[in-house]
Motif scaffolding. Structure first.
Motif, PDB file in Angstrom:
ATOM      1  N   MET A 168       7.732 -47.100 -25.785  1.00  0.00           N
ATOM      2  CA  MET A 168       8.359 -46.153 -26.714  1.00  0.00           C
ATOM      3  C   MET A 168       9.879 -46.121 -26.543  1.00  0.00           C
ATOM      4  N   ASN A 169      10.344 -46.108 -25.294  1.00  0.00           N
ATOM      5  CA  ASN A 169      11.787 -46.055 -25.057  1.00  0.00           C
ATOM      6  C   ASN A 169      12.482 -47.344 -25.477  1.00  0.00           C
ATOM      7  N   LEU A 170      11.864 -48.478 -25.193  1.00  0.00           N
ATOM      8  CA  LEU A 170      12.466 -49.752 -25.582  1.00  0.00           C
ATOM      9  C   LEU A 170      12.518 -49.874 -27.104  1.00  0.00           C
ATOM     10  N   HIS A 171      11.477 -49.409 -27.767  1.00  0.00           N
ATOM     11  CA  HIS A 171      11.469 -49.440 -29.236  1.00  0.00           C
ATOM     12  C   HIS A 171      12.587 -48.555 -29.789  1.00  0.00           C
ATOM     13  N   ALA A 172      12.763 -47.353 -29.218  1.00  0.00           N
ATOM     14  CA  ALA A 172      13.835 -46.460 -29.659  1.00  0.00           C
ATOM     15  C   ALA A 172      15.200 -47.110 -29.446  1.00  0.00           C
ATOM     16  N   TYR A 173      15.377 -47.770 -28.315  1.00  0.00           N
ATOM     17  CA  TYR A 173      16.640 -48.462 -28.026  1.00  0.00           C
ATOM     18  C   TYR A 173      16.906 -49.550 -29.065  1.00  0.00           C
TER      19      TYR A 173
ATOM     20  N   PHE B 257      14.039 -41.577 -24.129  1.00  0.00           N
ATOM     21  CA  PHE B 257      15.310 -42.099 -24.623  1.00  0.00           C
ATOM     22  C   PHE B 257      16.064 -41.020 -25.390  1.00  0.00           C
ATOM     23  N   LYS B 258      17.341 -40.880 -25.093  1.00  0.00           N
ATOM     24  CA  LYS B 258      18.137 -39.823 -25.730  1.00  0.00           C
ATOM     25  C   LYS B 258      18.482 -40.187 -27.167  1.00  0.00           C
ATOM     26  N   ARG B 259      18.490 -39.162 -28.005  1.00  0.00           N
ATOM     27  CA  ARG B 259      18.912 -39.349 -29.395  1.00  0.00           C
ATOM     28  C   ARG B 259      20.395 -39.692 -29.427  1.00  0.00           C
ATOM     29  N   PRO B 260      20.779 -40.626 -30.273  1.00  0.00           N
ATOM     30  CA  PRO B 260      22.203 -40.958 -30.376  1.00  0.00           C
ATOM     31  C   PRO B 260      22.974 -39.902 -31.165  1.00  0.00           C
ATOM     32  N   GLN B 261      24.276 -39.916 -31.008  1.00  0.00           N
ATOM     33  CA  GLN B 261      25.151 -39.017 -31.755  1.00  0.00           C
ATOM     34  C   GLN B 261      25.612 -39.721 -33.021  1.00  0.00           C
ATOM     35  N   TRP B 262      25.206 -39.204 -34.168  1.00  0.00           N
ATOM     36  CA  TRP B 262      25.567 -39.791 -35.449  1.00  0.00           C
ATOM     37  C   TRP B 262      27.014 -39.467 -35.786  1.00  0.00           C
TER      38      TRP B 262
END
Length: 199
Positions: free
Chosen positions: A61-66, A85-90
């Protein structure tokens, strides 16, 4: 979380996981990459996979999010306190509201934003009165090359959702004044867009 040792002897553990779980495509692809790394004796590649989590599920799941984040230009690898995995800052996010909040007390919004590589997407929170739904900006959403494309797609999506409830007999969930007020606001924005395009 399970204790995971991922090394050149992990082949059977990964194969057992594949057999015991229903995998969606990205998960199967990641586990096949792991098996390939084992076949090639690439412990450094397995260590990289292991850096994404403490279980095979978390790693997938984390690798897919990355990787989905990479599609928008997000390259940071960071995890929250729970190991996800942390959400990115848009960047350059804009929120647009529709519906008469003064009169009816609730409204619909959509937010647009882009990643570092300039690809845009949108999120939405919509209300029919009591019923509705929504989601936040995500690397799993549709990608658009330009701000105006994302804005127009979000506007059309909101209009389609509202139009589908016009005339609904479910007066508990679908409040016609709210739906019609939202559609009027959408129409005003569309007219303004046409007028801007004439200049």
């Amino acid at each position: 979380m399970e204790s995971l040792v991922l090394n050149l002897q992990s082949k059977n553990q990964i194969k057992d996981y594949i057999v015991d779980n229903y995998l969606i495509r990205y998960e199967a692809d990641i586990f096949n990459e792991m098996l390939s790394a084992i076949e090639n004796g690439a412990q450094e590649h397995l260590d990289w996979f292991r850096s994404f989590g403490d279980s095979l599920r978390a790693i997938a799941m984390n690798l897919h999010a990355y990787r989905k984040g990479l599609e928008f230009g997000f390259t940071e690898i960071a995890f929250d306190k729970y190991g996800w995995f942390k959400r990115p800052q848009w960047l350059d996010t804009e929120e647009h509201a529709f519906g008469d909040t003064r009169r009816y007390g609730n409204h619909s919004t959509f937010t647009i934003g882009h990643g570092p590589n300039g690809l845009w997407t949108y999120a939405m929170s919509y209300s029919f009165g009591c019923a509705g739904g929504g989601y936040t900006l995500s690397v799993y959403d549709k990608k658009f090359n330009h701000r105006d494309q994302a804005f127009t797609a979000a506007l059309n999506d909101l209009k389609m959702k509202m139009t589908s409830r016009v005339g609904s007999t479910d007066t508990t969930n679908d409040k016609q004044p709210i739906i019609l007020a939202t559609l009027r606001d959408i129409e005003k924005v569309k007219i303004a867009m046409v007028q801007l395009s004439l200049f």
